[in-house]
Scaffold this motif. Structure first.
Motif, PDB file in Angstrom:
ATOM      1  N   HIS B 256       1.011  -1.162  -0.036  1.00 46.81           N
ATOM      2  CA  HIS B 256       0.198  -0.170   0.041  1.00 46.81           C
ATOM      3  C   HIS B 256       0.836   1.378  -0.290  1.00 46.81           C
ATOM      4  CE1 HIS B 256      -3.062   2.937   0.958  1.00 46.81           C
ATOM      5  NE2 HIS B 256      -4.032   1.967   0.940  1.00 46.81           N
ATOM      6  N   CYS B 293     -10.798   6.588  -1.384  1.00 42.07           N
ATOM      7  CA  CYS B 293      -9.761   6.246  -0.690  1.00 42.07           C
ATOM      8  C   CYS B 293      -9.509   7.232   0.211  1.00 42.07           C
ATOM      9  CB  CYS B 293      -8.562   5.721  -1.626  1.00 42.07           C
ATOM     10  SG  CYS B 293      -7.163   5.353  -0.678  1.00 42.07           S
ATOM     11  N   HIS B 296      -6.244   9.304  -0.547  1.00 42.46           N
ATOM     12  CA  HIS B 296      -6.123   9.869  -1.726  1.00 42.46           C
ATOM     13  C   HIS B 296      -5.424  11.436  -1.535  1.00 42.46           C
ATOM     14  CE1 HIS B 296     -10.023  11.779  -1.802  1.00 42.46           C
ATOM     15  NE2 HIS B 296      -9.364  12.571  -2.396  1.00 42.46           N
ATOM     16  N   CYS B 299      -1.510  10.593  -1.548  1.00 38.75           N
ATOM     17  CA  CYS B 299      -1.112   9.524  -2.208  1.00 38.75           C
ATOM     18  C   CYS B 299      -0.481   9.931  -3.658  1.00 38.75           C
ATOM     19  CB  CYS B 299      -1.867   8.519  -2.519  1.00 38.75           C
ATOM     20  SG  CYS B 299      -1.524   7.029  -3.365  1.00 38.75           S
ATOM     21  N   CYS B 307      -9.826   6.978  -7.374  1.00 38.18           N
ATOM     22  CA  CYS B 307      -9.258   7.172  -6.000  1.00 38.18           C
ATOM     23  C   CYS B 307     -10.120   7.892  -5.180  1.00 38.18           C
ATOM     24  CB  CYS B 307      -7.907   7.267  -5.753  1.00 38.18           C
ATOM     25  SG  CYS B 307      -6.950   5.864  -6.600  1.00 38.18           S
ATOM     26  N   CYS B 325      -6.351  -0.959  -1.994  1.00 36.37           N
ATOM     27  CA  CYS B 325      -5.820   0.062  -2.629  1.00 36.37           C
ATOM     28  C   CYS B 325      -6.406  -0.459  -4.131  1.00 36.37           C
ATOM     29  CB  CYS B 325      -4.168  -0.194  -2.778  1.00 36.37           C
ATOM     30  SG  CYS B 325      -3.510   0.964  -3.984  1.00 36.37           S
ATOM     31  N   TRP B 326      -6.824   0.635  -4.900  1.00 36.32           N
ATOM     32  CA  TRP B 326      -7.115   0.471  -6.322  1.00 36.32           C
ATOM     33  C   TRP B 326      -5.993  -0.123  -7.174  1.00 36.32           C
ATOM     34  CZ3 TRP B 326     -11.691  -0.669  -7.245  1.00 36.32           C
ATOM     35  CH2 TRP B 326     -12.819   0.029  -6.486  1.00 36.32           C
TER      36      TRP B 326
HETATM   37  S1  SF4 Z   1      -6.510   3.494  -3.885  1.00 38.15           S
HETATM   38 FE1  SF4 Z   1      -4.240   3.200  -3.578  1.00 38.15          FE
HETATM   39  S2  SF4 Z   1      -3.534   4.505  -5.179  1.00 38.15           S
HETATM   40 FE2  SF4 Z   1      -5.652   5.247  -4.836  1.00 38.15          FE
HETATM   41  S3  SF4 Z   1      -5.375   7.103  -3.573  1.00 38.15           S
HETATM   42 FE3  SF4 Z   1      -5.766   5.046  -2.471  1.00 38.15          FE
HETATM   43  S4  SF4 Z   1      -3.775   4.241  -1.945  1.00 38.15           S
HETATM   44 FE4  SF4 Z   1      -3.456   5.703  -3.523  1.00 38.15          FE
END
Ligand code: SF4
Ligand code: ADP
Ligand code: MG
Lengths: 330, 336
Positions: B256, B293, B296, B299, B307, B325-326
């Protein structure tokens, strides 16, 4: 704990000695002395003219010509060793006779008021803190504001009115008619208790309102302590947990102000006593002052201050028992 | 290896003056018998409230989500459904202390100042073991000895404020262990201690956990500590677990982006010379959780349009690992 108790005990005795000296000095302040007043009272209206030599003779006779310090020890010695407070001037009898009953009545009211105050405010304050934000808690808050806003004498009048309607006309005073001048006996004590609750309720009223808020506030603080969560996390049953951990500390502020409470009750007692038709020490004190009967006034002052000093001692000991950090720090 | 505790979809909300906040959402993790789960995350990520929920220690203002399941296998083999227990039941009192023990960050505040340490240990012992006062006292002295408190026979009658910080925490460990729990929850037990003492207490806890064969949940905000004590790790961010797996694997190869960031921010011998790269940005407040997420906003690898809109599911990128996580959810991305 023993060492702490002994230290405080010594402290109490020293305080009492200083207080008694102060009281004695206060007794000496009014102009003239016992001999002057004695001579005036004995010979006024008899046609006998009193000379300075006569007064001096009385003075020597009563030992009043001795230095003040000697007379102080004479006075306090009589009190401590024989429980003898000396002669009352205005009543032509001993001080003990004059104040005797009233000491017991006043202490009766005092203790009844204290016990009533703590018996009501501690459990309710704890309950309100545990149920913080509930309807009961809000109700108690409203009661507290009412309790604090209501003057004592007004409450006494209202209570007297209702007590008369519900319990008959004989509720004022401290005794019913048949017991008023009877010697002490069990029925007489019972009769007194039946009358005692009224002044106790009136005097406890505002203190209860105030102390509920105090207990509630400290209990709320204590409930949020990590040590309480930690005790809960080891499986201590909730009721025992509340009593053992937060409640023990929540009553600290109450215990530490017992002396203040005693003082407050003494100073509020006279006006309540007037309304309820009681004769207690406060009124007697006032009359003794007006009559310049300094032996009676001194005796009452001494008893009041000793009571406060003693209650402070008691509160110190209780406090150290409730919170051992206090005696460790001392 | 048998399962001691399994937590599924743990969601915790609080009623506050500003409305309802949900600082823990859909948290799933498990602890096996005799193993240590490290729960790691920045301050405010919901570690403490999650573990308090396990012992039903949350305040009255808290409520659990409808899907929350917390299943615990007691020492007698019975499965307790913690979320269904009533606050004053006998089961919850047996669970607290007897099945699960808890150690907190502040050893000083964990003890009541008005009772001796002995009083509080003996209380714990007698609540959960059929012992007389005398037996419990002897047992308590043994326990204090075991956690490395010298002169335990005298220390037992002292108050917490008469001990040093490290000794206090040792005493707290003794309190928790004396009731014989099968699961020990340690909420940042070394954070408040001096660095040298930290290492000693950490060693002690690891040794005791192995010796007694307890399961342990070890909460910390320091991944470096995880490497020392934990078998498994769960990384928490803003009330969600974003990655879990065997501690060694996760630390060696974090998946992650948040875990990667935490590791990059960790000082170690070979990074001492280089500059540490802390995760950019601030952790958002739990009552303003970002959509999609939660990570995000900070990130570097976020997929725009996805996200920030959709919450990623937990996927298994390789056996034994789980990540939210995507980047690791190609099927999900295709559907979304
Ligand atoms: S899903 Fe993964 S890539 Fe997307 S913002 Fe969250 S941590 Fe980052
Ligand atoms: N009693 C409470 N009332 C309202 N919100 C709370 C309460 N306790 C914790 N929270 C919220 O839960 C969040 C997570 O807290 P916590 O579990 O203590 O975080 P951590 O242990 O990871 O540092 C906090 O940021 C706070 O907003
Ligand atoms: Mg925490």
């Amino acid at each position: 704990m023993l060492r702490f108790t002994v230290e405080r005990l010594i402290g109490m005795v020293v305080t009492m000695a200083l207080v008694s000296l102060m009281v004695f000095i206060i007794m000496e302040i009014p102009p003239g002395d016992y001999a002057d007043r004695y001579a005036f009272r004995k010979y006024s209206g008899t046609g006998i003219s009193v000379t300075a030599a006569d007064v001096q003779a009385i003075r020597v006779d009563l030992g009043l010509d001795r230095p003040m310090l000697i007379r102080y020890f004479d006075w306090i010695g009589g009190i401590v060793l024989r429980g003898d407070f000396g002669q009352a001037f205005a009543f032509e009898t001993s001080v003990n006779k004059v104040i005797g009953d009233k000491v017991w009545l006043t202490s009766g009211i005092l203790f009844a008021t204290l016990i009533l105050t703590y018996l009501i405010s501690i459990p309710i304050g704890i309950y309100a803190a545990v149920r913080r934000g509930s309807a009961v808690d809000y109700g108690l808050t409203v009661f507290s504001y009412l309790g604090l806003a209501l003057p004592n004498f007004l409450l006494a009048l209202v209570m007297l009115y209702f007590a008369n309607r519900w319990f008959g006309s004989d509720i004022g005073g401290l005794f019913s008619a048949p017991y008023r001048d009877a010697p002490w006996s069990l029925p007489r004590v019972w009769d007194m208790l039946k009358h005692l609750w009224l002044p106790a309720v009136v005097l406890a009223w505002s203190a209860v309102a105030y102390q509920i808020q105090t207990v509630r506030a400290t209990m709320s603080d204590e409930l949020n302590k990590l040590s309480v969560t930690a005790a809960r996390a080891r499986g201590v049953p909730e009721g025992r947990l509340l009593l053992k951990y937060p409640a023990r500390l929540a009553i600290n502020p109450i215990v530490s102000t017992i002396g203040f409470d005693v003082n407050r009750i003494f100073s509020e007692l006279p006006i309540v006593a007037v309304v309820l038709g009681l004769t207690e020490l406060g009124q007697l004190l006032l009359r003794a002052y007006l009559d310049l009967d300094m032996n009676v006034a001194g005796a009452i002052l001494l008893i009041l201050t000793f009571a406060i000093v003693f209650m402070n001692f008691l509160s110190d000991i209780l406090l150290a028992w409730l919170d051992p950090r206090i005696k460790l720090g001392a | 290896m048998s399962r001691l505790l399994s937590v599924e979809n743990l969601t915790i909300s609080f009623r506050t003056d500003e409305g309802t906040i949900t600082p823990v959402q859909d948290v799933t993790f498990a602890v096996d018998k005799g193993r240590t789960l490290g729960l790691v995350g920045e301050s405010g990520s919901g570690k403490s409230v999650s573990t308090k929920a396990l012992m039903r220690l949350l305040p009255r203002t808290a409520s659990l989500g409808a899907d929350t399941k917390m299943h615990y296998t007691a020492k007698d083999g019975q499965v307790m459904r913690i979320e269904t227990l009533s606050d004053r039941s006998r089961e919850i009192r047996a669970l607290r202390g007897g099945e699960m023990g808890m150690i907190f960050q502040e050893p000083m505040a964990s003890f009541s100042p008005v009772y001796t340490i002995g009083n509080q240990i003996i209380e714990a012992i007698r609540l959960h073991r059929p012992m007389s006062k005398r037996e419990a006292r002897a047992f308590a002295i043994d326990m204090l000895d075991k956690v490395g408190i010298s002169n335990a026979g005298a220390r037992i009658d002292q108050y917490a404020h008469e001990l040093s910080g490290g000794m206090r925490q040792r005493a707290m460990i003794a309190v928790a262990l004396s009731a014989g729990p099968a699961l020990l929850i340690a909420d940042e037990p070394t954070t408040a201690l001096d660095v040298t003492i930290q290492a000693q207490v950490l060693d002690l806890m690891r040794d005791l956990q192995r010796e007694l064969g307890m399961g342990m949940i070890f909460i910390t905000h320091d991944l470096g500590v995880i490497a020392q004590v934990a078998d498994d790790v769960a990384v928490m961010y803003l009330g969600s677990i974003v990655e879990r797996g065997p501690a060694r694997d996760v630390i060696r190869a974090p998946k992650h982006p948040y875990t990667q960031g935490l590791l990059a921010a960790l000082p170690s011998l070979d990074t001492l010379s280089k500059r540490l790269t802390p995760i950019p940005g601030e952790i958002p407040s739990p009552n303003a959780r970002p959509s999609g997420c939660p990570f995000h906003t900070r990130c570097a690898q976020k997929i725009a349009g996805l996200c920030d809109r959709k919450i990623p599911r937990e996927v298994v990128p390789e056996p034994g690992r789980a990540v939210r996580c995507w980047l690791y959810d190609e099927n999900g991305r295709a559907v979304a």
